[in-house]
Design a protein around this motif. Structure first.
Motif, PDB file in Angstrom:
ATOM      1  N   LEU A  29       0.992  -1.275   0.047  1.00  0.00           N
ATOM      2  CA  LEU A  29       0.047  -0.086  -0.230  1.00  0.00           C
ATOM      3  C   LEU A  29       1.003   1.261   0.124  1.00  0.00           C
ATOM      4  CD1 LEU A  29      -3.013  -0.558   2.658  1.00  0.00           C
ATOM      5  CD2 LEU A  29      -2.913  -0.595  -0.180  1.00  0.00           C
ATOM      6  N   ASP A  30       0.306   2.179  -0.998  1.00  0.00           N
ATOM      7  CA  ASP A  30       1.180   3.435  -0.812  1.00  0.00           C
ATOM      8  C   ASP A  30       0.521   4.393   0.483  1.00  0.00           C
ATOM      9  OD1 ASP A  30      -1.264   4.485  -1.621  1.00  0.00           O
ATOM     10  OD2 ASP A  30      -0.408   4.696  -3.770  1.00  0.00           O
ATOM     11  N   TRP A  31       1.260   5.600   0.837  1.00  0.00           N
ATOM     12  CA  TRP A  31       0.654   6.268   1.868  1.00  0.00           C
ATOM     13  C   TRP A  31      -0.593   6.879   1.547  1.00  0.00           C
ATOM     14  CZ3 TRP A  31      -1.112  11.226   0.859  1.00  0.00           C
ATOM     15  CH2 TRP A  31      -0.634  11.852  -0.712  1.00  0.00           C
ATOM     16  N   LEU A  32      -1.338   7.147   0.428  1.00  0.00           N
ATOM     17  CA  LEU A  32      -2.804   7.579   0.174  1.00  0.00           C
ATOM     18  C   LEU A  32      -3.412   6.556   0.881  1.00  0.00           C
ATOM     19  CD1 LEU A  32      -4.788   9.368  -1.006  1.00  0.00           C
ATOM     20  CD2 LEU A  32      -4.661   7.928  -3.035  1.00  0.00           C
ATOM     21  N   TRP A  33      -3.321   5.215   0.306  1.00  0.00           N
ATOM     22  CA  TRP A  33      -4.331   4.118   0.962  1.00  0.00           C
ATOM     23  C   TRP A  33      -3.955   3.786   2.572  1.00  0.00           C
ATOM     24  CZ3 TRP A  33      -8.477   4.002  -1.378  1.00  0.00           C
ATOM     25  CH2 TRP A  33      -8.645   3.869  -2.727  1.00  0.00           C
ATOM     26  N   ILE A  34      -2.728   4.051   2.893  1.00  0.00           N
ATOM     27  CA  ILE A  34      -2.662   3.831   4.363  1.00  0.00           C
ATOM     28  C   ILE A  34      -3.230   4.889   5.038  1.00  0.00           C
ATOM     29  CG2 ILE A  34      -0.671   4.075   6.214  1.00  0.00           C
ATOM     30  CD1 ILE A  34       1.309   2.652   4.132  1.00  0.00           C
ATOM     31  N   THR A  35      -3.320   6.005   4.833  1.00  0.00           N
ATOM     32  CA  THR A  35      -4.168   7.226   5.328  1.00  0.00           C
ATOM     33  C   THR A  35      -5.599   6.883   5.326  1.00  0.00           C
ATOM     34  OG1 THR A  35      -2.488   8.734   4.421  1.00  0.00           O
ATOM     35  CG2 THR A  35      -4.315   9.688   5.202  1.00  0.00           C
ATOM     36  N   VAL A  36      -6.105   6.521   4.016  1.00  0.00           N
ATOM     37  CA  VAL A  36      -7.611   6.286   3.997  1.00  0.00           C
ATOM     38  C   VAL A  36      -7.783   5.262   4.994  1.00  0.00           C
ATOM     39  CG1 VAL A  36      -9.144   5.082   2.248  1.00  0.00           C
ATOM     40  CG2 VAL A  36      -7.642   6.970   1.753  1.00  0.00           C
ATOM     41  N   PHE A  37      -7.007   4.175   5.074  1.00  0.00           N
ATOM     42  CA  PHE A  37      -7.618   3.022   5.892  1.00  0.00           C
ATOM     43  C   PHE A  37      -7.084   3.425   7.480  1.00  0.00           C
ATOM     44  CE2 PHE A  37      -7.417   0.400   2.150  1.00  0.00           C
ATOM     45  CZ  PHE A  37      -8.567  -0.370   2.028  1.00  0.00           C
ATOM     46  N   GLY A  38      -6.351   4.386   7.634  1.00  0.00           N
ATOM     47  CA  GLY A  38      -6.033   4.709   8.901  1.00  0.00           C
ATOM     48  C   GLY A  38      -7.319   5.471   9.568  1.00  0.00           C
ATOM     49  N   VAL A  39      -7.714   6.497   8.650  1.00  0.00           N
ATOM     50  CA  VAL A  39      -8.848   7.345   9.124  1.00  0.00           C
ATOM     51  C   VAL A  39      -9.905   6.562   9.351  1.00  0.00           C
ATOM     52  CG1 VAL A  39     -10.110   9.417   8.268  1.00  0.00           C
ATOM     53  CG2 VAL A  39      -7.680   9.337   7.972  1.00  0.00           C
ATOM     54  N   CYS A  40     -10.352   5.619   8.208  1.00  0.00           N
ATOM     55  CA  CYS A  40     -11.675   4.799   8.442  1.00  0.00           C
ATOM     56  C   CYS A  40     -11.274   3.969   9.882  1.00  0.00           C
ATOM     57  CB  CYS A  40     -11.778   3.995   7.244  1.00  0.00           C
ATOM     58  SG  CYS A  40     -12.077   5.115   5.838  1.00  0.00           S
ATOM     59  N   GLY A  41     -10.108   3.603   9.992  1.00  0.00           N
ATOM     60  CA  GLY A  41      -9.997   2.538  11.110  1.00  0.00           C
ATOM     61  C   GLY A  41     -10.218   3.477  12.672  1.00  0.00           C
ATOM     62  N   SER A  42      -9.913   4.693  12.366  1.00  0.00           N
ATOM     63  CA  SER A  42     -10.143   5.697  13.656  1.00  0.00           C
ATOM     64  C   SER A  42     -11.606   5.748  13.864  1.00  0.00           C
ATOM     65  CB  SER A  42      -9.397   7.120  13.504  1.00  0.00           C
ATOM     66  OG  SER A  42     -10.025   7.702  12.641  1.00  0.00           O
ATOM     67  N   GLY A  43     -12.357   5.642  12.619  1.00  0.00           N
ATOM     68  CA  GLY A  43     -13.887   5.993  12.647  1.00  0.00           C
ATOM     69  C   GLY A  43     -14.412   4.824  13.593  1.00  0.00           C
ATOM     70  N   CYS A  44     -13.741   3.617  13.228  1.00  0.00           N
ATOM     71  CA  CYS A  44     -14.125   2.449  13.582  1.00  0.00           C
ATOM     72  C   CYS A  44     -13.943   2.509  15.431  1.00  0.00           C
ATOM     73  CB  CYS A  44     -13.451   1.023  13.200  1.00  0.00           C
ATOM     74  SG  CYS A  44     -14.055   0.420  11.643  1.00  0.00           S
ATOM     75  N   VAL A  45     -12.736   2.607  15.627  1.00  0.00           N
ATOM     76  CA  VAL A  45     -12.508   2.811  17.219  1.00  0.00           C
ATOM     77  C   VAL A  45     -13.465   3.853  17.763  1.00  0.00           C
ATOM     78  CG1 VAL A  45     -10.733   3.339  18.939  1.00  0.00           C
ATOM     79  CG2 VAL A  45     -10.348   2.370  16.611  1.00  0.00           C
ATOM     80  N   TRP A  46     -13.915   5.025  17.015  1.00  0.00           N
ATOM     81  CA  TRP A  46     -14.594   5.941  17.697  1.00  0.00           C
ATOM     82  C   TRP A  46     -16.156   5.126  17.899  1.00  0.00           C
ATOM     83  CZ3 TRP A  46     -15.157   9.987  20.751  1.00  0.00           C
ATOM     84  CH2 TRP A  46     -16.388  10.699  20.611  1.00  0.00           C
ATOM     85  N   LEU A  47     -16.581   4.570  16.803  1.00  0.00           N
ATOM     86  CA  LEU A  47     -17.798   3.905  16.947  1.00  0.00           C
ATOM     87  C   LEU A  47     -17.783   2.946  18.385  1.00  0.00           C
ATOM     88  CD1 LEU A  47     -20.621   3.238  15.776  1.00  0.00           C
ATOM     89  CD2 LEU A  47     -19.595   1.582  14.400  1.00  0.00           C
ATOM     90  N   ALA A  48     -16.716   2.191  18.295  1.00  0.00           N
ATOM     91  CA  ALA A  48     -16.623   1.168  19.557  1.00  0.00           C
ATOM     92  C   ALA A  48     -16.821   2.009  20.843  1.00  0.00           C
ATOM     93  CB  ALA A  48     -15.678   0.423  19.447  1.00  0.00           C
ATOM     94  N   PHE A  49     -16.081   3.053  20.722  1.00  0.00           N
ATOM     95  CA  PHE A  49     -16.310   4.001  22.155  1.00  0.00           C
ATOM     96  C   PHE A  49     -17.638   4.250  22.298  1.00  0.00           C
ATOM     97  CE2 PHE A  49     -16.488   8.299  23.880  1.00  0.00           C
ATOM     98  CZ  PHE A  49     -15.734   8.376  24.912  1.00  0.00           C
ATOM     99  N   VAL A  50     -18.379   4.983  21.249  1.00  0.00           N
ATOM    100  CA  VAL A  50     -19.683   5.322  21.443  1.00  0.00           C
ATOM    101  C   VAL A  50     -20.658   4.160  21.952  1.00  0.00           C
ATOM    102  CG1 VAL A  50     -21.784   6.566  20.601  1.00  0.00           C
ATOM    103  CG2 VAL A  50     -19.247   7.429  19.957  1.00  0.00           C
ATOM    104  N   VAL A  51     -20.436   3.076  21.308  1.00  0.00           N
ATOM    105  CA  VAL A  51     -21.360   1.999  21.483  1.00  0.00           C
ATOM    106  C   VAL A  51     -21.208   1.419  23.031  1.00  0.00           C
ATOM    107  CG1 VAL A  51     -21.950  -0.196  21.111  1.00  0.00           C
ATOM    108  CG2 VAL A  51     -21.536   1.370  19.186  1.00  0.00           C
TER     109      VAL A  51
END
Ligand SMILES: [Fe+2]
Length: 382
Positions: free
Chosen positions: A72-94
């Motif tokens: 993966l290049d830096w663009l896709w690493i960033t995309v998956f990283g940001v989306c991963g942080s969304g999952c962590v946030w969702l887990a926290f809220v739930v």
């Protein structure tokens, strides 16, 4: 595994967008601008899975065709990283949602439901904005929940022990939900007397419906008075005209000021806060320390200020309980700086007890796992 990660990325991306949308809707922006933001949200949420599958699954690193995650290049690493942080946030809220417990100041809670549509033999809906939503099966919009809550408060004067308040919020007269629905709710409210009525805003979405006050709000009566503030939807109409008509219907406007009331011979101070849309916060600084303080604030976002003003009981609406509450996840959309944190319910943040009503209706006549509500509050000293 690749499909699972793609699924989680879409979930995380959607979570972040909804989180942003909730917070932007807490701002006093014109409805036209917020509508554009919502459209942008809809487009991004729907397009992202397609772009992700094409861009990272089939083309580029070809992750859905056996490509290596290590390439993966830096663009896709960033995309998956940001989306991963969304999952962590969702887990926290739930997790926070599931760990949430009612405060000990809420000493009893009962309710009963009334299927207004069944009583009328049909759903009381007319052609109007978002009419289709009102026809969706399992829509709970027409199943009223009458909730009775007892709050035990340390600073309640002895003479006010047993005081009763009807808390009403977010009726959203629009026309899609017919007048007879509201009249049925009013008849139910009239079966229980109270010392006070408190309405916490969002009366109207269409000025032509203002006449509905004559057979609804005007017919309600409480021994110590009927108090109201307006909300952001009233702000989007002609708020001064709405105020006038509410006053003609016998309701007292407490927006941006503090009203002194005497209930059962005991003085209390009641303020109204329509910020950030209208007016200013009420000034309680001249109220004696020992006087019980009640605040009507359309949005629960004013809780921090209420605590600083040593409000004993704060009544709010605006967030509608989220209107749609998903299994396990709970409410999703809630226009608040705190997201879904205060979507509805009772919260204790010393020295203030906050009650957030789910409201009775909404611009979008759709509810699921989130019945419309009117609340009869009994205050006890303790
Ligand atoms: Fe509302």
């Amino acid at each position: 595994m690749a499909y699972l990660i793609f699924g989680l990325a879409v979930l995380g991306h959607t979570t972040l967008w909804i989180s942003v949308i909730n917070r932007l809707h807490a701002r006093p922006w014109p409805e036209s601008l917020l509508r554009k933001v919502r459209h942008l949200h809809d487009v991004c949420v729907l397009l992202f899975p397609i772009l992700l599958v094409i861009g990272a699954g089939w083309l580029g690193p070809q992750l859905l065709r056996g490509g290596s995650w290590l390439s993966l290049d830096w663009l896709w690493i960033t995309v998956f990283g940001v989306c991963g942080s969304g999952c962590v946030w969702l887990a926290f809220v739930v997790v926070r949602h599931w760990l949430e417990r009612s405060p000990r100041q809420l000493t009893s809670e009962t309710s009963h439901g009334i299927d207004v549509a069944a009583e009328l033999g049909e759903r009381p809906i007319s052609p109007g904005p978002y009419h289709v939503l009102a026809t969706i099966p399992w829509n709970e919009q027409f199943t009223l929940e009458v909730t009775r809550k007892t709050f035990t408060l340390p600073r309640l004067p002895e003479g006010l022990d047993g005081m009763r308040i009807w808390h009403l919020s977010d009726w959203h007269f629009l026309g899609t939900i017919e007048r007879r629905y509201y009249e049925r709710v009013v008849r139910e409210i009239q079966t229980e007397s109270a010392d006070l009525f408190c309405f916490t805003g969002d009366l109207i979405d269409r000025m032509e419906c203002l006449d509905w006050l004559d057979t609804t709000f005007a017919t309600l009566d409480a021994s110590a008075g009927k108090l109201f503030i307006l909300g952001n939807h009233d702000w989007n109409q002609r708020p001064e005209e709405v105020r006038e008509r509410m006053q003609t219907a016998g309701w007292i406007d407490v927006a941006s000021r503090v009203e002194s009331l005497t209930i059962r011979g005991i003085p209390i101070a009641v303020g109204g806060d329509e910020t950030p849309w209208m007016g200013t916060e009420p000034d309680f600084s001249s109220v004696p320390e020992s006087t019980f303080r009640l605040l009507l604030s359309h949005t629960p976002d004013n809780l921090a200020r209420a605590r600083r003003a040593k409000i004993d009981l704060m009544l709010s609406g605006h967030t509608h309980g989220g209107q749609v509450r998903l299994p396990l996840i709970g409410p999703v959309f809630s226009p608040s700086r705190s997201g879904v944190r205060y979507a509805s319910g009772t919260f204790w943040k010393s020295p203030t007890l906050l009650h957030v009503s789910r409201g009775l209706a909404g611009q979008h006549p759709l509810r699921w796992n989130c019945r419309p509500e009117v609340t009869l509050i009994t205050l006890r000293r303790g």
